[in-house]
Design a protein around this motif. Structure first.
Motif, PDB file in Angstrom:
ATOM      1  N   ALA A 129       8.641  -6.751 -12.839  1.00 32.61           N
ATOM      2  CA  ALA A 129       7.733  -7.775 -12.291  1.00 32.61           C
ATOM      3  C   ALA A 129       7.218  -7.333 -10.925  1.00 32.61           C
ATOM      4  N   LEU A 130       8.108  -6.711 -10.163  1.00 31.48           N
ATOM      5  CA  LEU A 130       7.723  -6.202  -8.849  1.00 31.48           C
ATOM      6  C   LEU A 130       6.689  -5.086  -9.001  1.00 31.48           C
ATOM      7  N   GLY A 131       6.875  -4.222 -10.005  1.00 29.53           N
ATOM      8  CA  GLY A 131       5.901  -3.157 -10.278  1.00 29.53           C
ATOM      9  C   GLY A 131       4.527  -3.726 -10.596  1.00 29.53           C
ATOM     10  N   VAL A 132       4.519  -4.811 -11.394  1.00 30.30           N
ATOM     11  CA  VAL A 132       3.249  -5.447 -11.746  1.00 30.30           C
ATOM     12  C   VAL A 132       2.609  -6.057 -10.492  1.00 30.30           C
ATOM     13  N   GLN A 133       3.448  -6.624  -9.625  1.00 31.35           N
ATOM     14  CA  GLN A 133       2.927  -7.166  -8.355  1.00 31.35           C
ATOM     15  C   GLN A 133       2.322  -6.057  -7.500  1.00 31.35           C
ATOM     16  N   GLN A 134       3.024  -4.911  -7.463  1.00 28.66           N
ATOM     17  CA  GLN A 134       2.513  -3.772  -6.678  1.00 28.66           C
ATOM     18  C   GLN A 134       1.158  -3.325  -7.224  1.00 28.66           C
ATOM     19  N   LEU A 135       1.010  -3.408  -8.547  1.00 31.00           N
ATOM     20  CA  LEU A 135      -0.252  -3.030  -9.181  1.00 31.00           C
ATOM     21  C   LEU A 135      -1.351  -4.034  -8.809  1.00 31.00           C
ATOM     22  N   LYS A 136      -1.010  -5.338  -8.919  1.00 35.04           N
ATOM     23  CA  LYS A 136      -2.007  -6.384  -8.669  1.00 35.04           C
ATOM     24  C   LYS A 136      -2.520  -6.317  -7.226  1.00 35.04           C
ATOM     25  N   LYS A 137      -1.608  -5.961  -6.324  1.00 36.02           N
ATOM     26  CA  LYS A 137      -1.971  -5.901  -4.912  1.00 36.02           C
ATOM     27  C   LYS A 137      -3.121  -4.930  -4.664  1.00 36.02           C
ATOM     28  N   GLY A 138      -3.080  -3.806  -5.378  1.00 31.09           N
ATOM     29  CA  GLY A 138      -4.100  -2.789  -5.139  1.00 31.09           C
ATOM     30  C   GLY A 138      -5.308  -2.913  -6.048  1.00 31.09           C
ATOM     31  N   MET A 139      -5.344  -3.965  -6.863  1.00 27.92           N
ATOM     32  CA  MET A 139      -6.424  -4.083  -7.850  1.00 27.92           C
ATOM     33  C   MET A 139      -7.579  -4.918  -7.349  1.00 27.92           C
TER      34      MET A 139
END
Length: 369
Positions: A129-139
């Motif tokens: 979930a944290l990985g997905v958050q890290q992705l969303k942050k840069g999107m």
């Protein structure tokens, strides 16, 4: 940098072996078979079970490790996802370096090792979930997250496979219990009362609601407490807890500033020939139709992940009323794992009904993503 490190710490030959094992066929097991096989945990059966897992677990783990390398939108390179991939590669290496199991001494050692593997993977869900958050942050914020179908389908497969791996390991480990409670076969309870599980799960959810809001709506349960069927109590507890928690939160927030008494959440347990169905009904105002498609996605939650960027991954055991938005999709996977399903029907302006269908027959094969 982290990506480079991952490749450096795992030899080329190990990565090649992962790809070789990832192409092998997985073997599914059904609830009925686990129950019958485990009801006689003789040395011979424990040895057979360990030998099966020695071959099966590396195949399942290899498939996930390969998928973790091939995720779209650069998700594979996010630090949290690399960490998860490392756990999978470590576990694959542990399993493959364990020699063939020929006697009970080796079986005991193997059991200790897979127990450690299960612990290693405890935090996979919040870390992903944290990985997905890290992705969303840069999107680009203009991207509609429901459109990221590929990631959603990957997470469904990934978490479904994880449920299966943990079930197989947990079942084998539990069969070593010298004094199992009556009617318990590993993780399975052959005479599980869904009404009793619903009661326990509701009490847990209400205590969290109390902690968060200072009060909690009542929960009324309808159904025959004497009715039992074979199932995995831990799975049902998790699903009902999640549904009741969501309902309590909706009712509590809707009636918090109202003079009216908050209406109860109602749970109805119905026994059919094929299915046991548990309905959780609330009058928490419902979900708008436009939002219904989002409730089963992993990329839609306003809630804060208990593992934020800076927290220690080992200590995040806190459950909040909001969770981190994975409760419903993961509950649906638990239901589907043994041939059931979860459906949410909502009336905006009134409330929501969740229908949890559990297969009574126990002979559906594990889904093998």
């Amino acid at each position: 940098m982290a990506a480079k490190k991952a490749c450096e710490s795992f030899s080329k030959s190990l990565i090649e072996e992962v790809h070789r094992w990832g192409c092998m066929k997985q073997t599914g097991v059904c609830l009925k078979y686990m129950m019958e096989f485990g009801s006689k945990p003789t040395d011979r059966n424990l040895l057979l079970s360990a030998q099966f897992l020695h071959k099966e677990l590396p195949i399942r783990i290899a498939r996930r490790a390969i998928e973790l390398e091939r995720l779209p939108y650069g998700l594979s390179q996010k630090p949290a996802v690399l960490k998860v991939r490392d756990w999978y590669l470590d576990s694959f290496r542990d399993l493959r370096s364990f020699p063939e199991i020929k006697n009970m001494g080796e079986e005991k050692e193997f059991t200790e090792m897979i127990k450690a593997i299960k612990v290693r993977h405890n935090n996979v869900v919040p870390t992903m979930a944290l990985g997905v958050q890290q992705l969303k942050k840069g999107m680009d914020p203009k991207i509609v997250y429901e459109d990221l179908d590929e990631i959603h389908q990957f997470l469904d497969r990934f978490y479904m496979s994880r449920i299966g791996i943990r079930m197989l390991i947990g079942q084998h480990v539990e069969l070593h219990n010298p004094n199992p409670p009556p009617h318990v076969v590993g993780y399975i309870h052959t005479k599980m009362s869904p009404v009793e599980i619903a009661r326990n799960a509701s009490e847990d959810a209400r205590s969290i609601c109390y902690r968060e809001y200072g009060s909690a709506p009542d929960v009324e349960i309808y159904g025959d407490p004497a009715f039992t069927f074979p199932y995995v109590p831990a799975h049902l507890q998790l699903m009902v807890f999640e549904l009741v928690k969501n309902s309590l939160r909706a009712v509590q927030e809707r009636f918090m500033d109202s003079d009216k008494v908050a209406p109860p959440v109602r749970i109805i347990v119905a026994e059919g020939v094929e299915d046991v169905t548990i309905k959780v009904s609330d009058e928490g105002g419902g979900i708008p139709r436009s939002g219904l498609s989002k409730i089963f996605t992993y990329l839609y939650s306003t809630a804060k992940n208990p593992l934020d960027e800076h927290s220690d991954l080992g200590t995040a055991d806190c459950i909040t009323m909001a969770g981190y938005g994975y409760g419903l999709p993961i509950s649906r996977l638990y239901a589907r794992y043994f041939g059931g399903d979860l459906q949410i029907i909502s009336m905006e302006g009134y409330g929501t009904d969740a229908y949890l269908h559990l297969s009574r027959l126990g002979d559906s094969q594990e889904p093998l993503p």
